[in-house]
Each structure stands twice: as C-alpha cells, then as structure tokens.
Motif scaffolding. Structure first.
Motif, PDB file in Angstrom:
ATOM      1  N   ALA A   1       0.843  -1.193   0.000  1.00  0.00           N
ATOM      2  CA  ALA A   1       0.000   0.000   0.000  1.00  0.00           C
ATOM      3  C   ALA A   1       0.882   1.248   0.000  1.00  0.00           C
ATOM      4  O   ALA A   1       1.755   1.408   0.847  1.00  0.00           O
ATOM      5  N   ALA A   2       0.665   2.125  -0.965  1.00  0.00           N
ATOM      6  CA  ALA A   2       1.375   3.404  -1.015  1.00  0.00           C
ATOM      7  C   ALA A   2       0.704   4.397  -0.069  1.00  0.00           C
ATOM      8  O   ALA A   2       1.372   5.193   0.581  1.00  0.00           O
ATOM      9  N   ASN A   3      -0.603   4.347  -0.044  1.00  0.00           N
ATOM     10  CA  ASN A   3      -1.414   5.128   0.893  1.00  0.00           C
ATOM     11  C   ASN A   3      -2.737   4.355   1.046  1.00  0.00           C
ATOM     12  O   ASN A   3      -2.912   3.326   0.411  1.00  0.00           O
ATOM     13  N   PRO A   4      -3.663   4.815   1.865  1.00  0.00           N
ATOM     14  CA  PRO A   4      -4.897   4.040   2.068  1.00  0.00           C
ATOM     15  C   PRO A   4      -5.765   3.854   0.826  1.00  0.00           C
ATOM     16  O   PRO A   4      -6.642   2.995   0.815  1.00  0.00           O
ATOM     17  N   ARG A   5      -5.517   4.588  -0.258  1.00  0.00           N
ATOM     18  CA  ARG A   5      -6.333   4.476  -1.469  1.00  0.00           C
ATOM     19  C   ARG A   5      -5.561   3.979  -2.698  1.00  0.00           C
ATOM     20  O   ARG A   5      -6.131   3.876  -3.777  1.00  0.00           O
ATOM     21  N   LYS A   6      -4.259   3.685  -2.554  1.00  0.00           N
ATOM     22  CA  LYS A   6      -3.457   3.266  -3.709  1.00  0.00           C
ATOM     23  C   LYS A   6      -2.550   2.102  -3.332  1.00  0.00           C
ATOM     24  O   LYS A   6      -1.928   2.119  -2.275  1.00  0.00           O
ATOM     25  N   ILE A   7      -2.474   1.087  -4.233  1.00  0.00           N
ATOM     26  CA  ILE A   7      -1.572  -0.036  -4.011  1.00  0.00           C
ATOM     27  C   ILE A   7      -0.678  -0.233  -5.233  1.00  0.00           C
ATOM     28  O   ILE A   7      -1.053   0.124  -6.351  1.00  0.00           O
ATOM     29  N   TYR A   8       0.495  -0.793  -4.990  1.00  0.00           N
ATOM     30  CA  TYR A   8       1.427  -1.194  -6.040  1.00  0.00           C
ATOM     31  C   TYR A   8       1.485  -2.717  -6.062  1.00  0.00           C
ATOM     32  O   TYR A   8       1.616  -3.345  -5.018  1.00  0.00           O
ATOM     33  N   ILE A   9       1.407  -3.284  -7.258  1.00  0.00           N
ATOM     34  CA  ILE A   9       1.470  -4.742  -7.410  1.00  0.00           C
ATOM     35  C   ILE A   9       2.642  -5.066  -8.325  1.00  0.00           C
ATOM     36  O   ILE A   9       2.812  -4.449  -9.378  1.00  0.00           O
ATOM     37  N   ARG A  10       3.441  -6.070  -7.921  1.00  0.00           N
ATOM     38  CA  ARG A  10       4.554  -6.571  -8.719  1.00  0.00           C
ATOM     39  C   ARG A  10       4.382  -8.057  -8.918  1.00  0.00           C
ATOM     40  O   ARG A  10       4.076  -8.784  -7.968  1.00  0.00           O
ATOM     41  N   ALA A  11       4.577  -8.531 -10.153  1.00  0.00           N
ATOM     42  CA  ALA A  11       4.445  -9.953 -10.465  1.00  0.00           C
ATOM     43  C   ALA A  11       5.632 -10.401 -11.308  1.00  0.00           C
ATOM     44  O   ALA A  11       6.013  -9.715 -12.258  1.00  0.00           O
ATOM     45  N   GLY A  12       6.217 -11.542 -10.952  1.00  0.00           N
ATOM     46  CA  GLY A  12       7.298 -12.123 -11.741  1.00  0.00           C
ATOM     47  C   GLY A  12       6.737 -13.250 -12.594  1.00  0.00           C
ATOM     48  O   GLY A  12       6.029 -14.123 -12.104  1.00  0.00           O
ATOM     49  N   LEU A  13       7.050 -13.220 -13.883  1.00  0.00           N
ATOM     50  CA  LEU A  13       6.550 -14.224 -14.817  1.00  0.00           C
ATOM     51  C   LEU A  13       7.700 -15.024 -15.402  1.00  0.00           C
ATOM     52  O   LEU A  13       8.789 -14.494 -15.620  1.00  0.00           O
ATOM     53  N   CYS A  14       7.442 -16.303 -15.670  1.00  0.00           N
ATOM     54  CA  CYS A  14       8.408 -17.168 -16.324  1.00  0.00           C
ATOM     55  C   CYS A  14       7.703 -17.836 -17.499  1.00  0.00           C
ATOM     56  O   CYS A  14       6.706 -18.544 -17.310  1.00  0.00           O
ATOM     57  N   ALA A  15       8.191 -17.590 -18.706  1.00  0.00           N
ATOM     58  CA  ALA A  15       7.597 -18.178 -19.916  1.00  0.00           C
ATOM     59  C   ALA A  15       8.519 -19.283 -20.440  1.00  0.00           C
ATOM     60  O   ALA A  15       9.723 -19.063 -20.572  1.00  0.00           O
ATOM     61  N   ARG A  16       7.944 -20.440 -20.708  1.00  0.00           N
ATOM     62  CA  ARG A  16       8.678 -21.552 -21.311  1.00  0.00           C
ATOM     63  C   ARG A  16       8.180 -21.690 -22.738  1.00  0.00           C
ATOM     64  O   ARG A  16       7.012 -22.006 -22.963  1.00  0.00           O
ATOM     65  N   VAL A  17       9.072 -21.440 -23.688  1.00  0.00           N
ATOM     66  CA  VAL A  17       8.686 -21.431 -25.097  1.00  0.00           C
ATOM     67  C   VAL A  17       9.369 -22.583 -25.805  1.00  0.00           C
ATOM     68  O   VAL A  17      10.543 -22.819 -25.591  1.00  0.00           O
TER      69      VAL A  17
END
Length: 133
Positions: free
Chosen positions: A117-133
């Motif tokens: 939470a950055a403040n009570p009305r805003k959040i930051y989301i981080r996601a790590g992805l792994c692609a197998r091609v």
C-alpha cells in the motif's frame, strides 16, 4: 498398366527455439470508491491467463494478463475485503529461425506476486513471470 509406390519423407517438425524468459510486470491501482480504505494487506494471489501467441519473422510474442486478488483489512474493521487488479503483459522471444508458419507451444507461470500500500487508497502490485517457449 503399371502401378508403383513413390515414398517421400518430409521433415516437417523441428525445434527452432527453446528457452525460458523471465519478466517482471508492475502496476499501481486505486482502491474503488465502493471499497473502504486499506489499513493492512493480508495476502496477494494471482493467476496467469495467456491470451495469444503470435509468430512473426524472427520473433514470437506472447500476451495475456495476470489476474491479481488482494485481500486486505480495512481501517477500523475486522472483516477483510477483496480487490481485483488486472496486469497486462507481453513477452517476446527472438530467434532468426522463427517464421509466421511456426507452430508454437508456450506456457507462462507466476514466479511471485506481491502488493504494498502506497497510501490508504493506492496499491502497487509486482508480479514475476516465467515463460517456457
């Protein structure tokens, strides 16, 4: 009349690219007006949806979304609330052997996901992805 059998073998399947690609996606989101302010984030989960695989000359593009669910405790309440956030992603694999006719197999998985939470009305989301091609 003479009948003969002509047998020709054609190599139609061969591996032109194989690899793992990692990528991090992040986004910020505002808590909707219908939900109360954030006091503490309890948990973050996510699911990856691969929408398209598009081969082009020298490049294979994967695109989709990460559907994130943030469970948080509102200010002054004891019952947790749920907030949904969508993170779009695009991952590219480059190889000179990739053409428009390539039949590709790919899977994208979630390595990690976190929210703060950055403040009570805003959040930051981080996601790590792994692609197998």
């Amino acid at each position: 009349m003479e009948i003969g059998l002509n047998k020709t073998s054609i190599s139609c399947y061969k591996k032109v690219y194989s690899g793992n690609i990692t990528r991090e996606e992040s986004a910020e989101s505002v808590v909707p007006d219908v939900l109360p302010d954030i006091c503490e984030i309890i948990s973050t989960n996510g699911m990856v949806y691969l929408r398209s695989k598009e081969p082009a000359a020298g490049k294979l593009s994967l695109s989709g979304t990460v559907s994130a669910i943030v469970l948080y405790l509102p200010e002054g309440e004891t019952c947790p609330k749920k907030m949904s956030v969508e993170l779009p992603f695009t991952i590219s694999a480059e190889s000179a052997a990739i053409t428009e006719q390539v039949l590709s197999t790919a899977s994208v998985s979630l390595s990690y996901i976190e929210a703060r939470a950055a403040n009570p009305r805003k959040i930051y989301i981080r996601a790590g992805l792994c692609a197998r091609v």
